[in-house]
Each structure stands twice: as structure tokens, then as C-alpha cells.
Scaffold this active site. Sequence first.
Site, PDB file in Angstrom:
ATOM      1  N   ASP A  51      -7.496  -5.097   0.828  1.00 26.49           N
ATOM      2  CA  ASP A  51      -6.782  -4.212  -0.110  1.00 26.49           C
ATOM      3  C   ASP A  51      -5.454  -4.844  -0.526  1.00 26.49           C
ATOM      4  OD1 ASP A  51      -5.694  -2.076  -1.496  1.00 26.49           O
ATOM      5  OD2 ASP A  51      -4.925  -1.137   0.312  1.00 26.49           O
ATOM      6  N   ALA A  65      -7.818  -4.200   7.755  1.00 26.71           N
ATOM      7  CA  ALA A  65      -7.749  -3.012   8.604  1.00 26.71           C
ATOM      8  C   ALA A  65      -8.828  -2.000   8.242  1.00 26.71           C
ATOM      9  CB  ALA A  65      -6.383  -2.354   8.448  1.00 26.71           C
TER      10      ALA A  65
HETATM   11  P1  B16 Z   1     -10.233   2.555   5.809  1.00 28.98           P
HETATM   12  P2  B16 Z   1      -6.309  -3.864   4.246  1.00 28.98           P
HETATM   13  C1  B16 Z   1      -6.195  -1.231   4.655  1.00 28.98           C
HETATM   14  O1  B16 Z   1      -6.819  -2.329   4.081  1.00 28.98           O
HETATM   15  C2  B16 Z   1      -5.455  -0.428   3.587  1.00 28.98           C
HETATM   16  O2  B16 Z   1      -4.382  -1.212   3.060  1.00 28.98           O
HETATM   17  C3  B16 Z   1      -4.893   0.827   4.194  1.00 28.98           C
HETATM   18  O3  B16 Z   1      -4.213   1.592   3.212  1.00 28.98           O
HETATM   19  C4  B16 Z   1      -6.045   1.631   4.804  1.00 28.98           C
HETATM   20  O4  B16 Z   1      -5.569   2.819   5.419  1.00 28.98           O
HETATM   21  C5  B16 Z   1      -6.762   0.757   5.845  1.00 28.98           C
HETATM   22  O5  B16 Z   1      -7.217  -0.415   5.217  1.00 28.98           O
HETATM   23  C6  B16 Z   1      -7.921   1.484   6.498  1.00 28.98           C
HETATM   24  O6  B16 Z   1      -8.916   1.682   5.545  1.00 28.98           O
HETATM   25  O7  B16 Z   1      -9.859   3.992   5.739  1.00 28.98           O
HETATM   26  O8  B16 Z   1     -11.146   2.117   4.680  1.00 28.98           O
HETATM   27  O9  B16 Z   1     -10.786   2.169   7.158  1.00 28.98           O
HETATM   28  O10 B16 Z   1      -5.079  -3.986   3.385  1.00 28.98           O
HETATM   29  O11 B16 Z   1      -6.045  -4.146   5.708  1.00 28.98           O
HETATM   30  O12 B16 Z   1      -7.463  -4.640   3.701  1.00 28.98           O
HETATM   31 MG    MG Z   2      -3.620  -5.175   2.234  1.00 23.97          MG
END
Ligand code: B16
Ligand code: MG
Length: 218
Positions: free
Chosen positions: A11, A115
Site C-alpha cells: 500500500d 502489513a
Molecule cells: P489489512 P502496507 C498496510 O499495508 C496498510 O498501509 C495499512 O493501512 C493497513 O491497515 C494494513 O496494511 C493492514 O491491512 O487490513 O488488509 O490486513 O502498507 O504494509 O502494504
Molecule cells: Mg505502505
Amino acid sequence: MNKKGFIFDLDGVIVDTAKYHFLAWKKLANSIGVDFTETQNEQLKGVSRVKSLEKILAWGNKTVSEAEFKELMDSKNTDYLNYIEQMNASEILPDVPKVLNYLIENKQGIALGSASKNATVILEKVDLLSKFDQIVDGNHVVKGKPNPEVFLKGAKALGIEPEHCIVFEDASAGIEAAKAAQMIAIGIGDKTVLGDADYVFNDFTEISTDFIKELIEK
Ligand code: B16
Ligand code: MG
């Protein structure tokens, strides 16, 4: 030929799913009488789903039971999945495929270090899954960024020493995690937020293949 490990956050680096997280979190927060702004959403970047909900509840001075907490998490994710259902390759951020293809041509290790527990679904939707040798996401880690676990697992999965890995990240917690893992950290986004990175670019259009070549040969 040198083989390095290139680890990409999802993300904010490969796709902009923050806008979908925002819509889903806002709906959920408002449904329980909590206000939720784009500025607050910024603070959830790179933060796990559990930690994000904890923060939203704290901002709204709300306490909920364990069962309610789980229901709220599930409800947010259902909405979020509805948004990402419509994603396609047009949502890949500019020049990401250029960099991935250059790395593949030059036989470098490529991993995802995100994440998100929805990372594989998203990569499938935008048709990039096959470009990655390894996926490490929210389903594989216990400690979230800034803990280096996600990137160390990525390096291990690639079979490449952490000091030979390069991380692309848009969140300051992710830059912190990459540095804690002894990796080269490349910030994608705002220099004032990502000042601890070794290099910062606004986006991949500013990253030349010559620069990637230098990283490979370092
Ligand atoms: P999920 P990244 C993260 O992605 C997002 O930046 C964060 O806003 C989100 O809460 C997290 O993933 C968890 O995502 O609900 O889909 O498990 O930037 O680490 O790729
Ligand atoms: Mg990110």
C-alpha cells in the site's frame, strides 16, 4: 552478477489502497459515532488492522468487548474487500512495472513485505503476483512495523542476507523497520516524513534503471 533482494511494501508503493482503507475505516468509525479524518488515516499507513482499530477506538474514547472488536474488524474488512474487488492493473502506481521488469531481467530477488493480510488478493487483482518470488504479509508476521520482522522474513525467504536487501516503503514505520533490519531503505513519498530513509523519491517515475543498476552492483 550480484544478486540483491528487493523488498516492496504494497500500500502506497505498488498500489494506492490507502484510499480504500480510508473509506472502509470511515464508514466503520462513523457507524459507532466516531469521527475519522484523512489526517488520522495517514497515521494508519503501514499499521496492522488490529492496531488501526485500537487507534480509532482510542481517538473516539470508545471501549468495546472482545467480541465487538472482532465484529468491527470483520465488518471493516468486508467493506474493504468490496472496494478492492474492483481493482485492476490500471491502479498500479506509475513505473512500478518498469522497475519490477528490470529486476526480473537482471535476475534479482523480489519479495513483498506488507502489513496487509489481503496482499495476495490485491496483487492478483492488479496482475502482479507472478512478478514476486516471495510474499511476506500480515498473515506471516507477529510483530508489525517498525519491528523489522516482515523484512527479515522477506530476506530469509529470498535466501539473501539482510545487508544485501533494499526496501521500498511509503510509511515512516516501514523505513524504521528496514533500517532496524540493516537494509537499504528507499522512501517513496514525502521527504519530510521519510527523512530517515537512505534515499527518498516522490514515486517510481523518479527512479532510473541506472540507479537500480547501482544498487545491484553496490
Ligand atoms: P489489512 P502496507 C498496510 O499495508 C496498510 O498501509 C495499512 O493501512 C493497513 O491497515 C494494513 O496494511 C493492514 O491491512 O487490513 O488488509 O490486513 O502498507 O504494509 O502494504
Ligand atoms: Mg505502505
